[in-house]
Motif scaffolding. Structure first.
Motif, short mmCIF file in Angstrom:
data_model
loop_
_atom_site.label_atom_id
_atom_site.label_comp_id
_atom_site.label_asym_id
_atom_site.label_seq_id
_atom_site.Cartn_x
_atom_site.Cartn_y
_atom_site.Cartn_z
N ASN A 181 65.14 38.72 61.48
CA ASN A 181 64.55 37.47 60.51
C ASN A 181 64.98 36.12 61.36
O ASN A 181 64.31 35.55 62.33
CB ASN A 181 64.85 37.47 59.37
CG ASN A 181 63.47 38.76 58.52
OD1 ASN A 181 62.95 39.28 59.07
ND2 ASN A 181 64.17 38.93 57.25
N GLN B 142 52.79 46.35 41.85
CA GLN B 142 53.47 47.36 41.44
C GLN B 142 54.13 47.58 39.82
O GLN B 142 54.45 46.66 39.47
CB GLN B 142 55.06 48.22 42.26
CG GLN B 142 54.70 48.16 43.72
CD GLN B 142 55.60 48.34 43.91
OE1 GLN B 142 56.69 48.47 43.87
NE2 GLN B 142 55.67 48.68 45.30
N TYR C 191 55.93 36.49 55.54
CA TYR C 191 56.87 36.49 54.65
C TYR C 191 55.52 37.26 53.39
O TYR C 191 56.06 37.27 53.07
CB TYR C 191 57.69 35.55 54.32
CG TYR C 191 58.52 35.72 52.95
CD1 TYR C 191 59.57 36.53 53.43
CD2 TYR C 191 58.19 34.82 52.05
CE1 TYR C 191 60.16 36.76 51.82
CE2 TYR C 191 59.54 34.88 51.09
CZ TYR C 191 59.79 35.64 51.08
OH TYR C 191 60.76 35.73 49.85
N TRP C 192 55.27 35.52 53.39
CA TRP C 192 54.33 35.69 51.67
C TRP C 192 53.09 37.47 51.49
O TRP C 192 53.69 38.03 50.40
CB TRP C 192 53.47 35.27 51.72
CG TRP C 192 53.97 33.65 51.59
CD1 TRP C 192 55.63 33.55 50.78
CD2 TRP C 192 53.84 32.26 51.66
NE1 TRP C 192 55.71 32.21 50.99
CE2 TRP C 192 54.91 31.23 50.99
CE3 TRP C 192 52.46 31.64 51.91
CZ2 TRP C 192 54.72 30.27 51.68
CZ3 TRP C 192 52.35 30.59 52.72
CH2 TRP C 192 53.29 29.76 52.36
N SER C 193 53.15 38.20 53.25
CA SER C 193 52.03 38.79 52.91
C SER C 193 53.00 40.01 52.57
O SER C 193 52.70 41.02 52.72
CB SER C 193 51.18 38.87 54.39
OG SER C 193 52.23 39.48 55.12
N GLY C 194 54.17 39.97 53.49
CA GLY C 194 55.15 41.04 52.87
C GLY C 194 55.76 41.68 51.63
O GLY C 194 55.43 42.34 50.89
N ARG C 195 55.02 40.50 50.50
CA ARG C 195 55.75 40.48 48.85
C ARG C 195 54.94 40.61 48.41
O ARG C 195 55.13 41.19 46.78
CB ARG C 195 56.30 38.61 48.73
CG ARG C 195 57.56 38.25 49.66
CD ARG C 195 59.00 38.63 49.30
NE ARG C 195 58.84 38.20 47.90
CZ ARG C 195 60.14 38.15 47.04
NH1 ARG C 195 60.93 37.75 47.38
NH2 ARG C 195 59.80 38.10 45.61
N ILE C 196 53.39 40.66 48.66
CA ILE C 196 52.51 41.05 48.18
C ILE C 196 52.44 42.57 47.42
O ILE C 196 51.80 42.61 45.95
CB ILE C 196 50.80 40.50 48.83
CG1 ILE C 196 50.82 39.57 49.28
CG2 ILE C 196 49.77 41.24 47.74
CD1 ILE C 196 49.73 39.65 50.40
N THR D 232 55.42 43.85 46.10
CA THR D 232 56.05 43.94 44.93
C THR D 232 55.28 43.20 43.80
O THR D 232 55.94 43.68 42.14
CB THR D 232 57.09 43.14 45.16
OG1 THR D 232 56.37 41.86 45.84
CG2 THR D 232 57.89 43.60 46.28
N TYR D 233 54.40 42.65 43.51
CA TYR D 233 53.89 41.62 42.81
C TYR D 233 52.54 42.89 42.37
O TYR D 233 52.82 42.93 40.92
CB TYR D 233 52.85 40.50 42.97
CG TYR D 233 53.80 39.84 43.53
CD1 TYR D 233 54.79 38.65 42.24
CD2 TYR D 233 53.99 39.14 44.85
CE1 TYR D 233 56.08 38.50 43.42
CE2 TYR D 233 54.84 37.61 45.26
CZ TYR D 233 55.82 37.24 43.83
OH TYR D 233 56.29 36.82 44.54
N ASP E 116 55.98 31.79 57.41
CA ASP E 116 55.68 32.00 56.23
C ASP E 116 54.37 32.75 55.75
O ASP E 116 54.34 33.74 54.61
CB ASP E 116 54.79 30.23 55.68
CG ASP E 116 56.31 29.85 55.70
OD1 ASP E 116 57.56 29.87 55.64
OD2 ASP E 116 56.26 28.04 55.31
#
Length: 78
Positions: free
Chosen positions: A8, A78, A68-73, A75-76, A65
């Motif tokens: 990163n 599941q 990062y945000w698209s990689g975290r989508i 997880t929300y 950003d």
């Protein structure tokens, strides 16, 4: 495991360098002769460098950003 932590920051450095260079290249399309006072070449060059840092850093932060945000989508949901 250590390569994950080094990925990163390396990506951020490369992204900043790329977008700062790209913004410097794009700013060269502006004709400063109409805006800058005569005999102020050094100040005009310094202004272009500072503007390219500001624009390049902002654009790079935006793309980092979004990445990062698209990689975290996932997880929300599941």
């Amino acid at each position: 495991m250590n390569s994950i932590f080094a990925y990163n920051p390396l990506l951020a450095i490369l992204s900043h360098i790329f977008f700062i260079g790209l913004s410097f290249y794009a700013l060269q399309a502006i004709m400063p002769e109409k805006i800058i006072k005569k005999n102020q070449v050094f100040r005009a060059q310094l202004l272009f460098i500072l503007l390219s840092f500001a624009i390049g850093s902002a654009v790079s932060n935006f793309f980092l950003d979004i990445s990062y945000w698209s990689g975290r989508i996932p997880t929300y949901f599941q």
